[in-house]
Design a protein around this motif. Structure first.
Motif, PDB file in Angstrom:
ATOM      1  N   ILE A   2      27.147  58.449  47.320  1.00  0.00           N
ATOM      2  CA  ILE A   2      25.792  58.854  47.696  1.00  0.00           C
ATOM      3  C   ILE A   2      25.629  60.316  47.302  1.00  0.00           C
ATOM      4  O   ILE A   2      26.236  61.207  47.913  1.00  0.00           O
ATOM      5  N   GLY A   3      24.869  60.561  46.248  1.00  0.00           N
ATOM      6  CA  GLY A   3      24.709  61.914  45.721  1.00  0.00           C
ATOM      7  C   GLY A   3      25.483  62.097  44.419  1.00  0.00           C
ATOM      8  O   GLY A   3      26.554  61.491  44.229  1.00  0.00           O
ATOM      9  N   VAL A   4      24.947  62.915  43.534  1.00  0.00           N
ATOM     10  CA  VAL A   4      25.561  63.117  42.220  1.00  0.00           C
ATOM     11  C   VAL A   4      26.939  63.761  42.349  1.00  0.00           C
ATOM     12  O   VAL A   4      27.887  63.395  41.640  1.00  0.00           O
ATOM     13  N   GLU A   5      27.072  64.737  43.255  1.00  0.00           N
ATOM     14  CA  GLU A   5      28.374  65.389  43.443  1.00  0.00           C
ATOM     15  C   GLU A   5      29.433  64.355  43.841  1.00  0.00           C
ATOM     16  O   GLU A   5      30.581  64.400  43.382  1.00  0.00           O
ATOM     17  N   ALA A   6      29.042  63.404  44.709  1.00  0.00           N
ATOM     18  CA  ALA A   6      29.962  62.352  45.135  1.00  0.00           C
ATOM     19  C   ALA A   6      30.313  61.428  43.973  1.00  0.00           C
ATOM     20  O   ALA A   6      31.469  61.019  43.806  1.00  0.00           O
ATOM     21  N   LEU A   7      29.325  61.114  43.136  1.00  0.00           N
ATOM     22  CA  LEU A   7      29.562  60.266  41.966  1.00  0.00           C
ATOM     23  C   LEU A   7      30.572  60.909  41.018  1.00  0.00           C
ATOM     24  O   LEU A   7      31.531  60.269  40.573  1.00  0.00           O
ATOM     25  N   VAL A   8      30.370  62.193  40.740  1.00  0.00           N
ATOM     26  CA  VAL A   8      31.273  62.904  39.827  1.00  0.00           C
ATOM     27  C   VAL A   8      32.680  62.981  40.409  1.00  0.00           C
ATOM     28  O   VAL A   8      33.683  62.823  39.692  1.00  0.00           O
ATOM     29  N   ALA A   9      32.776  63.200  41.721  1.00  0.00           N
ATOM     30  CA  ALA A   9      34.089  63.269  42.370  1.00  0.00           C
ATOM     31  C   ALA A   9      34.855  61.960  42.180  1.00  0.00           C
ATOM     32  O   ALA A   9      36.061  61.957  41.902  1.00  0.00           O
ATOM     33  N   CYS A  10      34.168  60.833  42.314  1.00  0.00           N
ATOM     34  CA  CYS A  10      34.813  59.527  42.114  1.00  0.00           C
ATOM     35  C   CYS A  10      35.264  59.355  40.668  1.00  0.00           C
ATOM     36  O   CYS A  10      36.376  58.887  40.397  1.00  0.00           O
ATOM     37  N   ARG A  11      34.412  59.753  39.757  1.00  0.00           N
ATOM     38  CA  ARG A  11      34.745  59.578  38.348  1.00  0.00           C
ATOM     39  C   ARG A  11      35.926  60.439  37.921  1.00  0.00           C
ATOM     40  O   ARG A  11      36.639  60.091  36.977  1.00  0.00           O
ATOM     41  N   LYS A  12      36.140  61.544  38.612  1.00  0.00           N
ATOM     42  CA  LYS A  12      37.274  62.406  38.277  1.00  0.00           C
ATOM     43  C   LYS A  12      38.610  61.757  38.601  1.00  0.00           C
ATOM     44  O   LYS A  12      39.652  62.181  38.071  1.00  0.00           O
ATOM     45  N   ILE A  13      38.610  60.755  39.478  1.00  0.00           N
ATOM     46  CA  ILE A  13      39.860  60.011  39.725  1.00  0.00           C
ATOM     47  C   ILE A  13      39.758  58.603  39.118  1.00  0.00           C
ATOM     48  O   ILE A  13      40.455  57.683  39.521  1.00  0.00           O
ATOM     49  N   ARG A  14      38.846  58.469  38.133  1.00  0.00           N
ATOM     50  CA  ARG A  14      38.669  57.234  37.366  1.00  0.00           C
ATOM     51  C   ARG A  14      38.284  56.050  38.240  1.00  0.00           C
ATOM     52  O   ARG A  14      38.740  54.907  38.040  1.00  0.00           O
ATOM     53  N   VAL A  15      37.420  56.317  39.187  1.00  0.00           N
ATOM     54  CA  VAL A  15      36.837  55.267  40.023  1.00  0.00           C
ATOM     55  C   VAL A  15      35.342  55.250  39.749  1.00  0.00           C
ATOM     56  O   VAL A  15      34.686  56.289  39.845  1.00  0.00           O
ATOM     57  N   GLU A  16      34.808  54.102  39.377  1.00  0.00           N
ATOM     58  CA  GLU A  16      33.369  53.974  39.149  1.00  0.00           C
ATOM     59  C   GLU A  16      32.752  53.324  40.386  1.00  0.00           C
ATOM     60  O   GLU A  16      32.835  52.106  40.572  1.00  0.00           O
ATOM     61  N   PRO A  17      32.131  54.112  41.245  1.00  0.00           N
ATOM     62  CA  PRO A  17      31.612  53.574  42.510  1.00  0.00           C
ATOM     63  C   PRO A  17      30.256  52.906  42.321  1.00  0.00           C
ATOM     64  O   PRO A  17      29.615  53.031  41.273  1.00  0.00           O
ATOM     65  N   ILE A  18      29.818  52.207  43.351  1.00  0.00           N
ATOM     66  CA  ILE A  18      28.428  51.741  43.401  1.00  0.00           C
ATOM     67  C   ILE A  18      27.561  52.949  43.719  1.00  0.00           C
ATOM     68  O   ILE A  18      27.813  53.667  44.688  1.00  0.00           O
ATOM     69  N   PHE A  19      26.561  53.200  42.889  1.00  0.00           N
ATOM     70  CA  PHE A  19      25.739  54.396  43.070  1.00  0.00           C
ATOM     71  C   PHE A  19      24.309  54.052  43.484  1.00  0.00           C
ATOM     72  O   PHE A  19      23.827  54.491  44.514  1.00  0.00           O
ATOM     73  N   PHE A  20      23.633  53.232  42.708  1.00  0.00           N
ATOM     74  CA  PHE A  20      22.261  52.885  43.040  1.00  0.00           C
ATOM     75  C   PHE A  20      22.231  51.893  44.217  1.00  0.00           C
ATOM     76  O   PHE A  20      22.898  50.876  44.195  1.00  0.00           O
ATOM     77  N   GLY A  21      21.468  52.251  45.234  1.00  0.00           N
ATOM     78  CA  GLY A  21      21.417  51.414  46.434  1.00  0.00           C
ATOM     79  C   GLY A  21      22.685  51.495  47.256  1.00  0.00           C
ATOM     80  O   GLY A  21      22.991  50.591  48.036  1.00  0.00           O
ATOM     81  N   SER A  22      23.424  52.586  47.092  1.00  0.00           N
ATOM     82  CA  SER A  22      24.757  52.681  47.705  1.00  0.00           C
ATOM     83  C   SER A  22      24.732  52.637  49.236  1.00  0.00           C
ATOM     84  O   SER A  22      25.617  52.037  49.849  1.00  0.00           O
ATOM     85  N   LYS A  23      23.750  53.268  49.860  1.00  0.00           N
ATOM     86  CA  LYS A  23      23.713  53.252  51.329  1.00  0.00           C
ATOM     87  C   LYS A  23      23.489  51.830  51.834  1.00  0.00           C
ATOM     88  O   LYS A  23      24.149  51.387  52.789  1.00  0.00           O
ATOM     89  N   GLU A  24      22.571  51.100  51.202  1.00  0.00           N
ATOM     90  CA  GLU A  24      22.292  49.731  51.611  1.00  0.00           C
ATOM     91  C   GLU A  24      23.518  48.835  51.403  1.00  0.00           C
ATOM     92  O   GLU A  24      23.822  47.967  52.227  1.00  0.00           O
ATOM     93  N   VAL A  25      24.211  49.056  50.292  1.00  0.00           N
ATOM     94  CA  VAL A  25      25.432  48.284  50.021  1.00  0.00           C
ATOM     95  C   VAL A  25      26.477  48.565  51.092  1.00  0.00           C
ATOM     96  O   VAL A  25      27.133  47.650  51.599  1.00  0.00           O
ATOM     97  N   CYS A  26      26.632  49.817  51.451  1.00  0.00           N
ATOM     98  CA  CYS A  26      27.589  50.218  52.485  1.00  0.00           C
ATOM     99  C   CYS A  26      27.315  49.475  53.786  1.00  0.00           C
ATOM    100  O   CYS A  26      28.225  48.900  54.401  1.00  0.00           O
ATOM    101  N   ILE A  27      26.064  49.449  54.202  1.00  0.00           N
ATOM    102  CA  ILE A  27      25.688  48.814  55.466  1.00  0.00           C
ATOM    103  C   ILE A  27      25.879  47.305  55.407  1.00  0.00           C
ATOM    104  O   ILE A  27      26.483  46.704  56.301  1.00  0.00           O
TER     105      ILE A  27
END
Length: 258
Positions: free
Chosen positions: A192-217
């Motif tokens: 959730i947030g661009v900074e969070a997206l980049v942090a995940c990508r730095k450890i080679r993890v591609e997270p769910i980004f669009f609609g991420s809060k709804e997916v989490c819930i």
């Protein structure tokens, strides 16, 4: 649905259908298929000819007229609507699961929630019946025979990431962050947030980004664990939503300044 209420109409539908599907068929073939006497099938054909639904090509062989085609189309459409509604009603009481091991149709099975999904396996004293066959890992339709324990809410781990003004993804201890991900391989990762997206990508993890809060819930409600990597300025909004949904969570920080 008159075609199901009248034996005459039901047989008429079967005969016309046979003539459409198999143009080389004749009275004798149809009589044999439907276990009718030559006299009975001859009477049905005589009525169909007299009423204009079929016509004689040559002795013993017939073809469907335009009137017969229109009658067949209408009744098949009515049957299709009826059967579709019935199947939907029956399937609405069924469950789609993931097969754990090979399953054959009519096998007694057990089904349960795990990591946000419903799984099924053969079990002679299980709580359901397989309506379809499936190989290990395939989707299988099951009929519940009794209730089963609903899923517990999935664990949510919220990882704070500093806003860009505070250093953003550059301020993360990636050794600890990477260890968290590796220690929880079955958890869904959302950013959730661009900074969070980049942090995940730095450890080679591609997270769910669009609609991420709804997916989490939704994932947590289904019993799946979630790692929600969240930019700090968006954290309050996420936490309010989790509290409103009655979901438990813990917050961790891998900030190099922490």
């Amino acid at each position: 649905m008159n075609v199901l209420l009248s034996r005459k109409d039901a047989m008429r539908l079967l005969i016309i259908s046979e003539l459409v599907l198999r143009k080389e068929t004749n009275q004798r073939d149809i009589a044999r298929k439907f276990n009718l006497t030559p006299q009975a099938i001859s009477e049905h054909f005589k009525e169909l000819v007299d009423e204009g639904y079929i016509r004689v090509i040559h002795k013993g062989f017939y073809e469907v007229t335009e009137k017969g085609t229109e009658w067949l189309t209408k009744n098949l459409f009515d049957l299709h609507i009826f059967s579709e509604e019935l199947i939907k009603k029956l399937y609405s009481k069924s469950i789609v699961a993931i097969a754990s091991g090979d399953i054959k149709e009519d096998d007694r099975i057990s089904y349960w929630y795990q990591d946000g999904f419903i799984y099924a396996k053969k079990n002679k004293t299980g709580n359901g019946i397989a309506l379809t066959s499936a190989s290990d890992g395939e989707d299988v339709l099951i009929k519940p025979l009794e209730g089963f324990e609903p899923p517990k809410k999935g664990e949510i781990i919220v990882v704070k990431v500093p806003d860009i003004g505070e250093g953003g993804s550059r301020k993360i201890n990636y050794g600890e962050f990477s260890k968290l991900i590796k220690d929880n391989p079955k958890k869904i990762v959302v950013a959730i947030g661009v900074e969070a997206l980049v942090a995940c990508r730095k450890i080679r993890v591609e997270p769910i980004f669009f609609g991420s809060k709804e997916v989490c819930i939704e994932a947590s409600h289904h019993g799946a664990g979630v790692i929600a990597v969240c930019t700090e300025s968006l954290l309050d909004n996420l936490l309010v939503s989790l509290v409103d949904e009655g979901l438990n969570f813990k917050i961790v920080s891998f900030n190099l300044n922490a």
